[in-house]
Motif scaffolding. Structure first.
Motif, PDB file in Angstrom:
ATOM      1  N   HIS A  37       0.872  -1.176   0.000  1.00 32.76           N
ATOM      2  CA  HIS A  37       0.000   0.000   0.000  1.00 32.76           C
ATOM      3  C   HIS A  37       0.904   1.220   0.000  1.00 32.76           C
ATOM      4  N   LYS A  38       0.948   1.930  -1.111  1.00 35.56           N
ATOM      5  CA  LYS A  38       2.003   2.916  -1.329  1.00 35.56           C
ATOM      6  C   LYS A  38       1.482   4.347  -1.330  1.00 35.56           C
ATOM      7  N   MET A  39       2.446   5.267  -1.218  1.00 35.77           N
ATOM      8  CA  MET A  39       2.170   6.694  -1.251  1.00 35.77           C
ATOM      9  C   MET A  39       1.686   7.135  -2.633  1.00 35.77           C
ATOM     10  N   GLY A  40       2.251   6.552  -3.673  1.00 35.24           N
ATOM     11  CA  GLY A  40       1.906   6.932  -5.040  1.00 35.24           C
ATOM     12  C   GLY A  40       2.047   5.757  -5.979  1.00 35.24           C
ATOM     13  N   ILE A  41       2.098   6.028  -7.276  1.00 37.33           N
ATOM     14  CA  ILE A  41       2.087   5.025  -8.351  1.00 37.33           C
ATOM     15  C   ILE A  41       1.169   3.854  -7.999  1.00 37.33           C
ATOM     16  N   HIS A  42      -0.062   4.186  -7.597  1.00 35.81           N
ATOM     17  CA  HIS A  42      -0.997   3.172  -7.131  1.00 35.81           C
ATOM     18  C   HIS A  42      -1.344   2.135  -8.186  1.00 35.81           C
ATOM     19  N   GLY A  43      -1.320   2.536  -9.445  1.00 39.52           N
ATOM     20  CA  GLY A  43      -1.688   1.599 -10.497  1.00 39.52           C
ATOM     21  C   GLY A  43      -0.629   0.559 -10.790  1.00 39.52           C
ATOM     22  N   SER A  44       0.561   0.737 -10.240  1.00 36.35           N
ATOM     23  CA  SER A  44       1.647  -0.217 -10.444  1.00 36.35           C
ATOM     24  C   SER A  44       1.685  -1.198  -9.282  1.00 36.35           C
ATOM     25  N   PRO A  45       1.406  -2.482  -9.515  1.00 32.94           N
ATOM     26  CA  PRO A  45       1.433  -3.453  -8.417  1.00 32.94           C
ATOM     27  C   PRO A  45       2.857  -3.731  -7.948  1.00 32.94           C
ATOM     28  N   THR A  46       3.147  -3.393  -6.700  1.00 35.72           N
ATOM     29  CA  THR A  46       4.458  -3.633  -6.096  1.00 35.72           C
ATOM     30  C   THR A  46       4.324  -4.844  -5.184  1.00 35.72           C
ATOM     31  N   ALA A  47       4.945  -5.947  -5.567  1.00 38.21           N
ATOM     32  CA  ALA A  47       4.644  -7.232  -4.957  1.00 38.21           C
ATOM     33  C   ALA A  47       5.718  -7.704  -3.989  1.00 38.21           C
ATOM     34  N   VAL A  48       5.267  -8.476  -3.010  1.00 41.40           N
ATOM     35  CA  VAL A  48       6.146  -9.341  -2.221  1.00 41.40           C
ATOM     36  C   VAL A  48       6.079 -10.710  -2.879  1.00 41.40           C
ATOM     37  N   MET A  49       7.216 -11.209  -3.364  1.00 38.83           N
ATOM     38  CA  MET A  49       7.258 -12.470  -4.106  1.00 38.83           C
ATOM     39  C   MET A  49       7.847 -13.576  -3.237  1.00 38.83           C
ATOM     40  N   GLN A  50       7.211 -14.738  -3.285  1.00 35.80           N
ATOM     41  CA  GLN A  50       7.701 -15.909  -2.567  1.00 35.80           C
ATOM     42  C   GLN A  50       8.081 -16.995  -3.567  1.00 35.80           C
ATOM     43  N   TYR A  51       9.308 -17.491  -3.453  1.00 39.55           N
ATOM     44  CA  TYR A  51       9.798 -18.567  -4.319  1.00 39.55           C
ATOM     45  C   TYR A  51      10.008 -19.809  -3.466  1.00 39.55           C
ATOM     46  N   ASP A  52       9.336 -20.906  -3.814  1.00 40.32           N
ATOM     47  CA  ASP A  52       9.422 -22.149  -3.059  1.00 40.32           C
ATOM     48  C   ASP A  52       9.955 -23.244  -3.974  1.00 40.32           C
ATOM     49  N   ARG A  53      11.265 -23.290  -4.103  1.00 39.81           N
ATOM     50  CA  ARG A  53      11.938 -24.214  -5.021  1.00 39.81           C
ATOM     51  C   ARG A  53      11.410 -24.029  -6.453  1.00 39.81           C
ATOM     52  N   ALA A  54      11.244 -22.790  -6.833  1.00 43.56           N
ATOM     53  CA  ALA A  54      10.819 -22.473  -8.197  1.00 43.56           C
ATOM     54  C   ALA A  54      11.949 -22.792  -9.172  1.00 43.56           C
TER      55      ALA A  54
END
Length: 568
Positions: free
Chosen positions: A254-271
């Motif tokens: 949940h950001k201050m700006g650029i709301h339309g750009s999804p800023t993700a937390v990515m999880q890699y599980d033996r990808a």
């Protein structure tokens, strides 16, 4: 006010200031004729004005959301990106062998600025793909290039960069993401990455992540980091999509700006991932993408500044308040006129610096000349930091021009300030850019900095006969910068360099801006002369205080204890 692409400024800068003809004169970019460049800029301008700019407010008011594991993007973004991809705008500078246009970075830089003005939240998506394309072109195996580059270049797939972890921000060497060999040429990638811009989206067929990770037994720090390509869907040999990979979006910030750009937390599980470049050489490969992005982010700052300026100017020309001469609108008030002219002069300077940077990149690519490569390296941190600083300053000034209405979200002025703020932070904070300038970029003893300063001094000296007052000021500023650079490279303790690195970079940019404005005044019309005079007489003198600040070194910073800094 609807956004209008500053095509007139680009044409003038291309032809009269940064000299794009030297790029088109090379064999590498011979097809980038003036006629073709003019056509491309015109088409890009129309796309930005008519298709992308109308999405600006929708992205802010209706942010990307994560619903049941699916990233739902802002209204209209799918159609906007489709127009960008189908127009070939993602692959403007990409290799034609993989579907790119092979255009100079100078042209791409101008187009990226216009897209950033129109809607920076959407423009971030193709910008990251462009950086990944360049990284793969330089470092990936032929098999990876053949499979991924056509899809990334066409915009069917999009790319990201995965560096940051909760405990490893600017200190990338502290990352903990692991890569374990699977025995078949692939690797199992496990870990979490944060701040991943456009980590996913509901209109994207496949998201290709470039992930930094550490192999078993790898050295500590950045010397033990490798780079891997990790797709959301594992592609088949023919490029069709295969199985879903073992990675997911955990949450969106949940950001201050650029709301339309999804800023993700990515999880890699033996990808499943594939090595890009050599083992433990991942930072060198990733820096290709990061340097591309640093130019792009500086240009984003200029783009948001241009949009904020146009917004403020339209308001000032319409708003009647107090007693003003002429039209009776606030644009006639001296302080409002000062703010607007400062905005325009700084935008022009930052735009010119970015285009000088892009010209250097193109000439280095076309000729292989080490001097052009050094010039591009020197200008990259300056472009990123100054361009983004201008974005923040101009968008804030735009709020001030609006007065109380600037603080009201409905006017749209505040969005520019919120959107621009991230540009000074991501892709290496501006403090890190300045440290890079005074350390890594000065490993040559300041040779490239001196070469550029000498060019500015020679140009100013030649201009004395026609514009003596302005030329003299620019020459004096360049000479002061040269003397400061001599002091800087003489400091053996890097802490003394770092303590004054931000004001030094700012001063360098100020002088470069004066150089560009002086050159414009020499070859332009009365409006160019007036703007140059404003910049050189009112803004350029800032270099004096900045360089005085720089010379104080680090010692005084620590004279104030932590207890003294505490408010308790």
């Amino acid at each position: 006010m609807p956004y209008r692409a500053p095509l007139k400024d680009f044409r003038f800068l291309f032809d009269k200031v940064v000299d794009i003809s030297q790029v088109s004169a090379t064999e590498r970019y011979a097809e980038a004729t003036p006629e073709l460049v003019e056509q491309i800029l015109g088409e890009a301008g129309r796309l930005c004005e008519e298709v992308i700019a109308p999405l600006q407010r929708a992205g802010d008011l209706h942010p990307a959301k994560l619903e049941n594991g699916v990233v739902r993007t802002s209204p209209g973004f799918a159609d906007g990106f489709k127009a960008i991809a189908e127009g070939g705008w993602v692959g403007m500078s990409a290799d034609p062998d993989y579907g790119g246009m092979g255009l100079p970075m100078t042209v791409t830089t101008a187009v990226n600025e216009m897209m950033s003005s129109a809607c920076i939240a959407l423009q971030l998506c193709p910008l990251l793909s462009q950086g990944q394309i360049e990284a793969l072109e330089h470092h990936a195996s032929d098999a990876i290039k053949d499979l991924y580059l056509p899809k990334l270049t066409s915009g069917e797939w999009t790319g990201t960069m995965n560096l940051t972890e909760p405990q490893a921000g600017s200190d990338v060497g502290a990352l903990k993401t692991k890569a374990e060999p699977n025995g078949d040429g692939t690797y199992a990638i496990s870990g979490q990455k944060i701040y991943i811009t456009w980590g996913d989206g509901d209109f994207i067929e496949n998201v290709v992540h470039l992930v930094l990770a550490r192999l078993p037994g790898a050295p500590e720090g950045t010397k033990g980091i490798s780079l891997f390509v990790v797709p959301k869907f594992i592609p088949n040999e023919d490029g069709s999509l295969g199985d879903r990979n073992d990675l997911r979006v955990v949450s969106l910030e949940h950001k201050m700006g650029i709301h339309g750009s999804p800023t993700a937390v990515m999880q890699y599980d033996r990808a499943t991932g594939w090595l890009v470049g050599e083992e433990n050489k991942g930072m060198a490969a990733m820096f290709t993408m990061m340097n591309n992005a640093r130019l792009g982010v500086g240009v984003q700052g200029v783009g948001v500044a241009e949009a904020a300026y146009q917004h403020a100017l339209a308001y000032a020309m319409d708003r009647v308040q107090g007693k003003a001469d002429g039209t009776g609108t606030i644009v006639e008030h001296p302080d409002v006129r000062r703010m607007l002219t400062t905005m325009k002069a700084d935008i022009y300077a930052a735009r010119a610096i970015a285009l000088y940077n892009a010209i250097s990149i193109d000439m280095a690519e076309a000729t292989g000349d080490a001097g052009w490569k050094a010039r591009a390296g020197l200008l990259t941190p300056i472009t990123k930091a100054f361009g983004s600083d201008v974005g923040v300053a101009v968008s804030q000034e735009g709020l001030q021009v609006h007065g109380g209405m600037g603080f009201i979200e409905e006017t749209g002025a505040a969005q520019y300030a919120r959107d621009a703020r991230i540009t000074t932070i991501y892709e290496g904070t501006n403090g890190i850019q300045s440290m890079d300038l005074v350390a890594r970029k000065m490993m040559d003893g300041g040779e490239e900095a001196y070469r550029m300063i000498e060019e500015m001094e020679e140009s100013a000296e030649a201009a004395r006969a026609r514009l003596p007052e302005l030329a003299g000021d620019v020459w004096s500023a360049a000479e002061a910068l040269r003397e400061a650079t001599e002091w800087l490279v003489a400091q053996q303790d890097l802490q003394d360099r770092f303590a004054g690195s931000v004001p030094y970079l700012r001063a360098f940019a100020r002088v470069l801006g004066g150089f560009a404005h002086l050159k414009s005044a020499l070859v332009g019309d009365d409006s160019h002369k007036a703007l140059a005079r404003f910049y050189i007489k009112r803004l350029l003198p800032e270099h004096v205080s900045l360089l005085a600040h720089m010379r104080e070194g680090a010692e005084g910073l620590y004279d104030i204890s932590l207890d003294d800094l505490s408010a308790a």
